[in-house]
Design an enzyme around this catalytic site. Sequence first.
Site, PDB file in Angstrom:
ATOM      1  N   LYS A 161       0.815  -1.228   0.000  1.00 14.49           N
ATOM      2  CA  LYS A 161       0.000   0.000   0.000  1.00 14.49           C
ATOM      3  C   LYS A 161       0.843   1.270   0.000  1.00 14.49           C
ATOM      4  N   GLY A 205       9.300  -1.593   2.549  1.00 13.17           N
ATOM      5  CA  GLY A 205       8.704  -1.540   3.884  1.00 13.17           C
ATOM      6  C   GLY A 205       9.402  -0.575   4.823  1.00 13.17           C
ATOM      7  N   THR A 206       9.230  -0.816   6.111  1.00  9.44           N
ATOM      8  CA  THR A 206       9.844   0.023   7.141  1.00  9.44           C
ATOM      9  C   THR A 206      11.355   0.029   6.965  1.00  9.44           C
ATOM     10  N   CYS A 207      11.926  -1.147   6.778  1.00  5.62           N
ATOM     11  CA  CYS A 207      13.385  -1.309   6.780  1.00  5.62           C
ATOM     12  C   CYS A 207      14.059  -0.375   5.775  1.00  5.62           C
ATOM     13  N   LYS A 256      20.837   4.183   9.346  1.00  9.23           N
ATOM     14  CA  LYS A 256      22.284   3.941   9.239  1.00  9.23           C
ATOM     15  C   LYS A 256      22.952   4.939   8.299  1.00  9.23           C
ATOM     16  N   GLY A 272      12.294   6.446  26.123  1.00  8.93           N
ATOM     17  CA  GLY A 272      12.601   5.047  25.810  1.00  8.93           C
ATOM     18  C   GLY A 272      14.065   4.870  25.474  1.00  8.93           C
ATOM     19  N   ILE A 294      15.818   1.921  19.333  1.00  7.15           N
ATOM     20  CA  ILE A 294      15.532   3.147  18.588  1.00  7.15           C
ATOM     21  C   ILE A 294      15.976   4.363  19.390  1.00  7.15           C
ATOM     22  N   ALA A 353      14.735  -7.031  10.683  1.00  3.67           N
ATOM     23  CA  ALA A 353      14.555  -7.256   9.248  1.00  3.67           C
ATOM     24  C   ALA A 353      14.984  -8.663   8.830  1.00  3.67           C
ATOM     25  N   HIS A 371      45.313 -11.633  11.192  1.00  2.00           N
ATOM     26  CA  HIS A 371      45.956 -10.558  11.959  1.00  2.00           C
ATOM     27  C   HIS A 371      46.421  -9.468  11.009  1.00  2.00           C
TER      28      HIS A 371
HETATM   29  P1  FAD Z   1       7.764  -3.903   7.245  1.00  2.00           P
HETATM   30  O1  FAD Z   1       9.150  -3.628   6.829  1.00  2.00           O
HETATM   31  O2  FAD Z   1       7.128  -2.980   8.222  1.00  2.00           O
HETATM   32  O3  FAD Z   1       6.903  -3.943   5.892  1.00  2.00           O
HETATM   33  C1  FAD Z   1       5.533  -4.116   5.918  1.00  2.00           C
HETATM   34  C2  FAD Z   1       4.943  -3.528   4.648  1.00  2.00           C
HETATM   35  O4  FAD Z   1       3.566  -3.895   4.582  1.00  2.00           O
HETATM   36  C3  FAD Z   1       4.977  -2.000   4.591  1.00  2.00           C
HETATM   37  O5  FAD Z   1       5.576  -1.589   3.381  1.00  2.00           O
HETATM   38  C4  FAD Z   1       3.518  -1.574   4.654  1.00  2.00           C
HETATM   39  O6  FAD Z   1       3.246  -0.416   3.876  1.00  2.00           O
HETATM   40  C5  FAD Z   1       2.834  -2.790   4.065  1.00  2.00           C
HETATM   41  N1  FAD Z   1       1.429  -2.986   4.485  1.00  2.00           N
HETATM   42  C6  FAD Z   1       0.907  -2.919   5.734  1.00  2.00           C
HETATM   43  N2  FAD Z   1      -0.402  -3.228   5.724  1.00  2.00           N
HETATM   44  C7  FAD Z   1      -0.721  -3.491   4.430  1.00  2.00           C
HETATM   45  C8  FAD Z   1      -1.906  -3.878   3.771  1.00  2.00           C
HETATM   46  N3  FAD Z   1      -3.044  -4.083   4.436  1.00  2.00           N
HETATM   47  N4  FAD Z   1      -1.875  -4.053   2.436  1.00  2.00           N
HETATM   48  C9  FAD Z   1      -0.736  -3.861   1.727  1.00  2.00           C
HETATM   49  N5  FAD Z   1       0.423  -3.498   2.301  1.00  2.00           N
HETATM   50  C10 FAD Z   1       0.430  -3.330   3.637  1.00  2.00           C
HETATM   51  N6  FAD Z   1      15.870  -4.049  11.931  1.00  2.00           N
HETATM   52  C11 FAD Z   1      17.099  -4.569  11.723  1.00  2.00           C
HETATM   53  O7  FAD Z   1      17.208  -5.797  11.545  1.00  2.00           O
HETATM   54  N7  FAD Z   1      18.218  -3.789  11.718  1.00  2.00           N
HETATM   55  C12 FAD Z   1      18.149  -2.453  11.902  1.00  2.00           C
HETATM   56  O8  FAD Z   1      19.179  -1.774  11.890  1.00  2.00           O
HETATM   57  C13 FAD Z   1      16.868  -1.866  12.108  1.00  2.00           C
HETATM   58  N8  FAD Z   1      16.744  -0.532  12.288  1.00  2.00           N
HETATM   59  C14 FAD Z   1      15.487   0.006  12.437  1.00  2.00           C
HETATM   60  C15 FAD Z   1      15.380   1.379  12.624  1.00  2.00           C
HETATM   61  C16 FAD Z   1      14.140   1.954  12.800  1.00  2.00           C
HETATM   62  C17 FAD Z   1      14.021   3.441  12.989  1.00  2.00           C
HETATM   63  C18 FAD Z   1      12.974   1.141  12.769  1.00  2.00           C
HETATM   64  C19 FAD Z   1      11.611   1.748  12.934  1.00  2.00           C
HETATM   65  C20 FAD Z   1      13.070  -0.222  12.605  1.00  2.00           C
HETATM   66  C21 FAD Z   1      14.336  -0.809  12.445  1.00  2.00           C
HETATM   67  N9  FAD Z   1      14.494  -2.175  12.281  1.00  2.00           N
HETATM   68  C22 FAD Z   1      15.737  -2.718  12.115  1.00  2.00           C
HETATM   69  C23 FAD Z   1      13.341  -3.083  12.295  1.00  2.00           C
HETATM   70  C24 FAD Z   1      12.956  -3.467  10.843  1.00  2.00           C
HETATM   71  O9  FAD Z   1      12.728  -2.303  10.069  1.00  2.00           O
HETATM   72  C25 FAD Z   1      11.710  -4.347  10.854  1.00  2.00           C
HETATM   73  O10 FAD Z   1      11.915  -5.434  11.730  1.00  2.00           O
HETATM   74  C26 FAD Z   1      11.414  -4.879   9.466  1.00  2.00           C
HETATM   75  O11 FAD Z   1      11.207  -3.839   8.544  1.00  2.00           O
HETATM   76  C27 FAD Z   1      10.185  -5.795   9.500  1.00  2.00           C
HETATM   77  O12 FAD Z   1       9.932  -6.268   8.212  1.00  2.00           O
HETATM   78  P2  FAD Z   1       8.443  -6.691   7.775  1.00  2.00           P
HETATM   79  O13 FAD Z   1       8.571  -7.171   6.369  1.00  2.00           O
HETATM   80  O14 FAD Z   1       7.868  -7.588   8.781  1.00  2.00           O
HETATM   81  O15 FAD Z   1       7.582  -5.358   7.844  1.00  2.00           O
HETATM   82  P1  NAD Z   2      11.993  -1.289  22.519  1.00  2.00           P
HETATM   83  O1  NAD Z   2      10.912  -2.149  23.023  1.00  2.00           O
HETATM   84  O2  NAD Z   2      13.282  -1.886  22.109  1.00  2.00           O
HETATM   85  O3  NAD Z   2      12.339  -0.172  23.631  1.00  2.00           O
HETATM   86  C1  NAD Z   2      11.365   0.653  24.206  1.00  2.00           C
HETATM   87  C2  NAD Z   2      11.903   1.164  25.545  1.00  2.00           C
HETATM   88  O4  NAD Z   2      10.991   2.139  26.070  1.00  2.00           O
HETATM   89  C3  NAD Z   2      12.020   0.060  26.598  1.00  2.00           C
HETATM   90  O5  NAD Z   2      13.328   0.052  27.091  1.00  2.00           O
HETATM   91  C4  NAD Z   2      10.972   0.454  27.648  1.00  2.00           C
HETATM   92  O6  NAD Z   2      11.364   0.092  28.958  1.00  2.00           O
HETATM   93  C5  NAD Z   2      10.906   1.967  27.483  1.00  2.00           C
HETATM   94  N1  NAD Z   2       9.639   2.584  27.975  1.00  2.00           N
HETATM   95  C6  NAD Z   2       8.364   2.141  27.788  1.00  2.00           C
HETATM   96  N2  NAD Z   2       7.471   2.981  28.363  1.00  2.00           N
HETATM   97  C7  NAD Z   2       8.197   4.002  28.927  1.00  2.00           C
HETATM   98  C8  NAD Z   2       7.851   5.185  29.673  1.00  2.00           C
HETATM   99  N3  NAD Z   2       6.576   5.522  29.952  1.00  2.00           N
HETATM  100  N4  NAD Z   2       8.853   5.982  30.118  1.00  2.00           N
HETATM  101  C9  NAD Z   2      10.141   5.674  29.830  1.00  2.00           C
HETATM  102  N5  NAD Z   2      10.521   4.571  29.139  1.00  2.00           N
HETATM  103  C10 NAD Z   2       9.569   3.751  28.674  1.00  2.00           C
HETATM  104  O7  NAD Z   2      11.349  -0.458  21.302  1.00  2.00           O
HETATM  105  P2  NAD Z   2      11.997   0.531  20.244  1.00  2.00           P
HETATM  106  O8  NAD Z   2      13.317   1.033  20.693  1.00  2.00           O
HETATM  107  O9  NAD Z   2      10.894   1.498  19.942  1.00  2.00           O
HETATM  108  O10 NAD Z   2      12.254  -0.419  18.978  1.00  2.00           O
HETATM  109  C11 NAD Z   2      11.176  -1.129  18.330  1.00  2.00           C
HETATM  110  C12 NAD Z   2      11.708  -2.280  17.531  1.00  2.00           C
HETATM  111  O11 NAD Z   2      12.476  -1.834  16.422  1.00  2.00           O
HETATM  112  C13 NAD Z   2      12.585  -3.187  18.357  1.00  2.00           C
HETATM  113  O12 NAD Z   2      11.943  -4.422  18.492  1.00  2.00           O
HETATM  114  C14 NAD Z   2      13.862  -3.329  17.587  1.00  2.00           C
HETATM  115  O13 NAD Z   2      14.200  -4.687  17.401  1.00  2.00           O
HETATM  116  C15 NAD Z   2      13.597  -2.689  16.237  1.00  2.00           C
HETATM  117  N6  NAD Z   2      14.800  -1.892  15.879  1.00  2.00           N
HETATM  118  C16 NAD Z   2      15.981  -2.530  15.670  1.00  2.00           C
HETATM  119  C17 NAD Z   2      17.128  -1.800  15.385  1.00  2.00           C
HETATM  120  C18 NAD Z   2      18.419  -2.515  15.154  1.00  2.00           C
HETATM  121  O14 NAD Z   2      18.401  -3.721  15.026  1.00  2.00           O
HETATM  122  N7  NAD Z   2      19.554  -1.815  15.095  1.00  2.00           N
HETATM  123  C19 NAD Z   2      17.084  -0.425  15.343  1.00  2.00           C
HETATM  124  C20 NAD Z   2      15.877   0.203  15.585  1.00  2.00           C
HETATM  125  C21 NAD Z   2      14.738  -0.552  15.837  1.00  2.00           C
END
Ligand code: FAD
Ligand code: NAD
Length: 465
Positions: free
Chosen positions: A40, A45-47, A56, A183, A187, A317, A441
């Site tokens: 949609k 996606g998010t990644c 990054k 948090g 993130i 991801a 090394h």
């Molecule tokens: P998504 O990537 O969320 O994709 C889902 C897709 O489905 C979206 O494009 C959405 O538009 C679409 N969709 C939703 N509903 C519908 C519908 N009804 N019909 C059609 N399309 C729809 N993970 C890592 O491994 N390494 C990282 O460094 C990392 N950094 C991150 C940094 C941030 C800021 C965030 C927010 C996340 C990060 N993540 C990281 C987490 C990672 O992005 C997600 O775990 C990953 O994208 C999940 O993949 P997915 O395919 O399940 O969903």
């Molecule tokens: P998270 O669950 O990792 O962390 C949320 C934090 O907020 C927790 O430590 C929690 O204790 C705290 N919190 C909750 N309520 C609060 C409050 N009222 N006051 C203060 N602190 C509070 O969630 P996130 O950081 O939003 O990340 C979401 C997902 O995205 C994760 O599952 C992560 O795997 C994924 N992600 C991964 C990467 C990576 O792999 N480098 C980078 C970004 C995101």
Amino acid sequence: MAEGSAGYDYEVAVIGAGPGGYVAAIKSAQLGKKTCIIEKESVGGTCLNVGCIPTKTLIKTASLLWQMREASAFAIEGVPDTLTVSMPKLQERKKAVVNQLVGGVKGLLRGNKVDLINGAGCFVDAHTLQVGERRVSAEHIIIATGSRAIIPSFIKIEGNNTLLTSTEALDLDHVPERTVIVGGGVIGVEFAYLLNRLGSAVTVLELLDHILPMVDTEVSALAQKRMEKDGITFHLGVKVLRVKDNAVFYDEGGNERCIQADAVLMAVGRAPNTEGLGAESIGVQFDRNAIAVDENMRTNIENIYAIGDVNGKVMLAHTASHEGLVALGAMFGGHGTINYDHIPSCIYLEPEIACIGLTEAQARERYARVKVGKFPAAANGKSLVEGDTDGIFKVIIEETYGEILGVHLYGQHVTEMIGEAAVAMTGELTAEELVNAVHPHPTVNEALSEAFMSAVGRAIHSLMA
Ligand code: FAD
Ligand code: NAD
């Protein structure tokens, strides 16, 4: 349109084109199945669009700025002390990186003859989806709709605020003077690092008594200490209650406190995307707000699978992508299951964090005989060459058989070396076998080998027990 098997339009329909959905769709097509993917918003996606890749990209610039400012420590003279980052140009670079990758995924889908259908998919019945005006039927359906940032209802929002989630924080055209991050998870901490390096005064408020709840506490404590040295403030064990006019009110030991900010970033977790999907209406079962699946990623409805963030297991991801392969394996044979204890996780700070498997505390809970091996980055020649000797290499093994239970790395380039531990753990190599592999090394990677030496006896290059 040519029909898929059993009179359906497609053999496999995938909803959502993130790293879960697009990988599953490509694999399905490679297996010779007639496949469509419904998206949609934007492929990737998010990644690719608002997650891994844009964060990054911004972090790369922030780290480079810092390194250039430190250049005199490497005998480089003449670097002006006026170096700054142009946020509009950085946004351009971010968009270029994202667009190139999104274009690449679109090309892969096209090249593999996956039909890309633009629009939101919604279940009509277990084999039929409505996408706008169009109906699409499929023998197997994979839900890969991902997750979205949440602003929990228990945090009250009042007045005029610059309230950001990670998505808006990735689009900043200027750096806020003062940022409060709610948090201290992945993130929160990655953005704290980024914004601090770009010049914001950053404060992180975290509910627990430590940051990065998923990381071994020895590593998270070291990372916190380093970030504090670099100027980030942490308040731990505090609960954020409300935000009013960019002032963040929180409870600390029964006392209400307040910090004034110019921007507030909410980083308190993400929720699976199931709104508007119609999954409940056809009887798909949920586990709290996520879609419940078995070890094959199958829901309670036999032909429907759920992979990635939407099943709420591990929001990464590479987990989403691997779960897609597991689901395809369950449908057509060929791919095994997934071991959630063997999923690497990386956090992009300076130095980096990379870990896999059990933390020391988890290992001691589950196993009677646990041995921990450690090697300090300060004793590693390449880390010294790199100019940053903060860090620790920590491995956890089961003492009797040498099974590798956990690997926790904090140091230079460690995100590029945790894959070695993933291979070793998946291949059930013992710690002795890993030590027997020759490590090159001079590399930081040698420190990983030394940590394993420490676990099975003594490290050569350290007097640490
Ligand atoms: P998504 O990537 O969320 O994709 C889902 C897709 O489905 C979206 O494009 C959405 O538009 C679409 N969709 C939703 N509903 C519908 C519908 N009804 N019909 C059609 N399309 C729809 N993970 C890592 O491994 N390494 C990282 O460094 C990392 N950094 C991150 C940094 C941030 C800021 C965030 C927010 C996340 C990060 N993540 C990281 C987490 C990672 O992005 C997600 O775990 C990953 O994208 C999940 O993949 P997915 O395919 O399940 O969903
Ligand atoms: P998270 O669950 O990792 O962390 C949320 C934090 O907020 C927790 O430590 C929690 O204790 C705290 N919190 C909750 N309520 C609060 C409050 N009222 N006051 C203060 N602190 C509070 O969630 P996130 O950081 O939003 O990340 C979401 C997902 O995205 C994760 O599952 C992560 O795997 C994924 N992600 C991964 C990467 C990576 O792999 N480098 C980078 C970004 C995101």
